[in-house]
Enzyme design. Sequence first.
Site, mmCIF file in Angstrom:
data_model
loop_
_atom_site.group_PDB
_atom_site.id
_atom_site.type_symbol
_atom_site.label_atom_id
_atom_site.label_comp_id
_atom_site.label_asym_id
_atom_site.label_seq_id
_atom_site.Cartn_x
_atom_site.Cartn_y
_atom_site.Cartn_z
ATOM 1 N N ASN A 84 0.897 -1.146 0.000
ATOM 2 C CA ASN A 84 0.000 0.000 0.000
ATOM 3 C C ASN A 84 0.941 1.202 0.000
ATOM 4 O OD1 ASN A 84 -1.520 2.170 1.077
ATOM 5 N ND2 ASN A 84 -1.478 1.291 3.152
ATOM 6 N N LYS B 129 0.147 4.229 0.412
ATOM 7 C CA LYS B 129 -0.408 5.316 1.251
ATOM 8 C C LYS B 129 -0.526 6.616 0.447
ATOM 9 C CE LYS B 129 1.279 2.905 5.258
ATOM 10 N NZ LYS B 129 1.636 2.888 6.661
ATOM 11 N N HIS C 15 -7.949 -0.105 6.748
ATOM 12 C CA HIS C 15 -6.547 0.055 7.133
ATOM 13 C C HIS C 15 -6.479 0.816 8.453
ATOM 14 C CE1 HIS C 15 -2.459 1.681 7.193
ATOM 15 N NE2 HIS C 15 -2.145 0.582 6.544
ATOM 16 N N GLU D 135 -4.850 3.245 9.448
ATOM 17 C CA GLU D 135 -4.893 4.711 9.366
ATOM 18 C C GLU D 135 -6.308 5.209 9.084
ATOM 19 O OE1 GLU D 135 -1.646 5.006 6.604
ATOM 20 O OE2 GLU D 135 -0.327 4.224 8.161
ATOM 21 N N GLU E 255 -2.799 -6.525 10.741
ATOM 22 C CA GLU E 255 -1.829 -5.447 10.898
ATOM 23 C C GLU E 255 -2.001 -4.829 12.287
ATOM 24 O OE1 GLU E 255 -0.416 -3.804 6.935
ATOM 25 O OE2 GLU E 255 -2.312 -2.817 7.305
ATOM 26 N N GLY F 135 4.158 1.555 10.619
ATOM 27 C CA GLY F 135 4.684 2.882 10.355
ATOM 28 C C GLY F 135 5.965 3.226 11.096
ATOM 29 N N SER G 115 5.546 -3.016 9.643
ATOM 30 C CA SER G 115 7.013 -2.985 9.727
ATOM 31 C C SER G 115 7.699 -4.246 9.193
ATOM 32 C CB SER G 115 7.476 -2.706 11.158
ATOM 33 O OG SER G 115 7.075 -1.413 11.556
HETATM 34 P P1 PGA Z 1 4.761 -0.334 7.230
HETATM 35 O O1 PGA Z 1 3.234 -0.135 6.798
HETATM 36 O O2 PGA Z 1 5.241 -1.600 6.564
HETATM 37 O O3 PGA Z 1 5.433 0.883 6.713
HETATM 38 O O4 PGA Z 1 4.773 -0.453 8.725
HETATM 39 C C1 PGA Z 1 2.358 -1.211 6.818
HETATM 40 C C2 PGA Z 1 0.980 -0.771 6.446
HETATM 41 O O5 PGA Z 1 0.563 0.337 6.796
HETATM 42 O O6 PGA Z 1 0.243 -1.540 5.799
#
Ligand code: PGA
Length: 264
Positions: A12, A14, A100, A102, A172, A178, A219
């Site tokens: 993704n 973002k 997601h 976020e 997740e 993040g 991550s």
């Molecule tokens: P990240 O993001 O791998 O940068 O932690 C994962 C995600 O938001 O799906």
Amino acid sequence: MIRKQRFFFGTNTKMYKGIAETRDFVVALDRLNADISRDHVQLFVIPSYTTIQTARQAVPVESMLIGAQNMGWADEGQFTGEISPVMLQEVGADLVMVGHSERRHVLGETDIEENKKILKGLQHNFVMLLCVGETGEEKELNLSQEAVRSQLKRGLAGVQPEDMAKVWIAYEPVWAIGVGSTPASKEYAETMHQVIKQALVEQYGEMVGLAVPVLYGGSVNPENAVGLASQDSVDGLFIGRSAWDAKRFHGIIRDVLAVLEFVD
Ligand code: PGA
């Protein structure tokens, strides 16, 4: 070697990467992964709305699915700022991500909205990727399993067994996503994936429940990818930052595929 039936790799992007950057990214990914058989491997990229059409036209669907990061839950209407499934079909999206972390925790969405989107997206025949994951607070309180089971039950309410073939789950954990976060350990991820699979089996029976892919995200990086991917209940990796450079993403894909053996 770790035996699996198939494996998913997705990212993704973002609110990063405009049209040209997204096109260059998917073209590079397509080229780098050209020699990898897709018989047991599914690649997907979920870029910004404005780049979906360009991305879809730049690479063949056999190479990778292109998805949307969100979707309005009506076909049309007085929903200023929303993008409907009809519009997403028009630009060629194959898949829609819902819930997601976020969206839930920065933008305030609830399970009720995620559920409406899932039901509507399935009507339009999209692959629906539902993201679930506990917050750091829920983990502290030992509520991780309850939190995830509840998100799954509410998010999938009303989804018929025959539609589950088009549903993927991403686990997740919010605390793992993040910049500045800690990835889940592979043991922790495996336990939570087992919980998710168990919940799906309770809801849909073994045949349908166990066929739903459960991907880990949060991550994922070149150091932990192989360990996570080697867990029995991890069917794929859903990657943010470490996948936004095509070569780096490709490196993770190669490393993981080097330890997997596919069985029918
Ligand atoms: P990240 O993001 O791998 O940068 O932690 C994962 C995600 O938001 O799906």
